[in-house]
Design a protein around this motif. Structure first.
Motif, PDB file in Angstrom:
ATOM      1  N   ALA A  28       0.828  -1.209   0.000  1.00 35.54           N
ATOM      2  CA  ALA A  28       0.000   0.000   0.000  1.00 35.54           C
ATOM      3  C   ALA A  28       0.860   1.256   0.000  1.00 35.54           C
ATOM      4  O   ALA A  28       0.552   2.226  -0.692  1.00 35.54           O
ATOM      5  N   SER A 150       1.649   3.627   5.462  1.00 34.50           N
ATOM      6  CA  SER A 150       0.635   2.575   5.575  1.00 34.50           C
ATOM      7  C   SER A 150       0.833   1.831   6.888  1.00 34.50           C
ATOM      8  O   SER A 150       1.961   1.645   7.346  1.00 34.50           O
ATOM      9  N   LEU A 191      -5.287  -1.222   7.702  1.00 33.75           N
ATOM     10  CA  LEU A 191      -5.320  -2.081   6.522  1.00 33.75           C
ATOM     11  C   LEU A 191      -5.453  -3.560   6.857  1.00 33.75           C
ATOM     12  O   LEU A 191      -5.855  -4.360   5.995  1.00 33.75           O
ATOM     13  N   LYS A 198      -9.632  -1.499   4.589  1.00 32.78           N
ATOM     14  CA  LYS A 198      -8.436  -1.305   3.760  1.00 32.78           C
ATOM     15  C   LYS A 198      -8.761  -0.532   2.492  1.00 32.78           C
ATOM     16  O   LYS A 198      -8.101   0.463   2.164  1.00 32.78           O
TER      17      LYS A 198
END
Length: 214
Positions: A28, A150, A191, A198
């Motif tokens: 991510a 992330s 996430l 997410k």
């Protein structure tokens, strides 16, 4: 992943793009950092991008042999010599760039170790900061930084886990120490909670990136 790089010698600015996730195309933070760079290049088409995948090509962690070489003892072995050249390149790329984009996941409450190894090569007294009678002063003023962050859990301010957050706060502090104040943080967190959380977090981060206008 193809980077939006130009090769115009008359570029408007140089962007240093760093990634540190071990997840490759599933990452991510890599997705966010790529989109930040793409947005910046769209705004400044003559820009040049310097890319470093710190996870796939990491520097060695600092050792007594590094310190001895810096103090004039010479490098012992080809591996150390190559690594010293890599560290010099890290520093030069940062000094010559006007913008740095750092893609970083949170690993065990902080940044990945390859990113820390990069920091240990560019946070050098007399190069990126110095000491004064009033304390340390950063020498990288007039640069802009973006942090593409992330995280599997929720660690932002106000969350129960916020006191455990040593990822973004560390980078913000480090950049400020070097003179790069007020970096822009673009975050996707939670996430690992479920797919819906997410997807929503990444979508919000991408909307923020699309709104960058500087």
């Amino acid at each position: 992943m193809t980077l939006p790089t130009t090769h115009n010698d008359d570029f408007a600015m140089q962007i240093l793009h760093l990634d540190s996730s071990i997840l490759g195309t599933a990452s991510a933070s890599r997705k966010l950092s790529f989109n930040i760079v793409a947005r910046l290049v769209a705004l400044h088409p003559d820009s040049q991008v310097i890319y470093r995948d710190l996870a796939s090509d990491p520097a060695l962690h600092l050792s007594s042999e590094h310190l001895a070489a810096w103090q004039g003892a010479g490098a012992k072995g080809d591996l150390l010599t190559e690594d010293l050249f890599k560290g010099n390149a890290y520093l030069q790329e940062l000094l010559e760039s006007q913008v740095v984009v750092i893609g970083t996941p949170m690993y065990n409450l902080t940044i990945p170790t390859p990113l820390k190894a990069w920091i240990d090569r560019i946070a050098l007294v007399g190069k990126t900061f110095h000491y004064t009678a009033d304390g340390p002063e950063g020498l990288l003023k007039n640069k802009k930084a973006y942090i593409a962050s992330s995280r599997g859990g929720i660690y932002s301010e106000g969350s129960p886990a916020a006191p455990l957050e040593h990822q973004e706060s560390y980078l913000i502090g480090l950049l400020g120490f070097l003179g790069i104040s007020e970096p822009t943080v673009i975050r996707a967190e939670g996430l690992a909670i479920n797919a819906q959380v997410k997807d929503s977090a990444i979508a919000r981060a991408l909307e923020t990136i699309a709104a960058i206008n500087e």
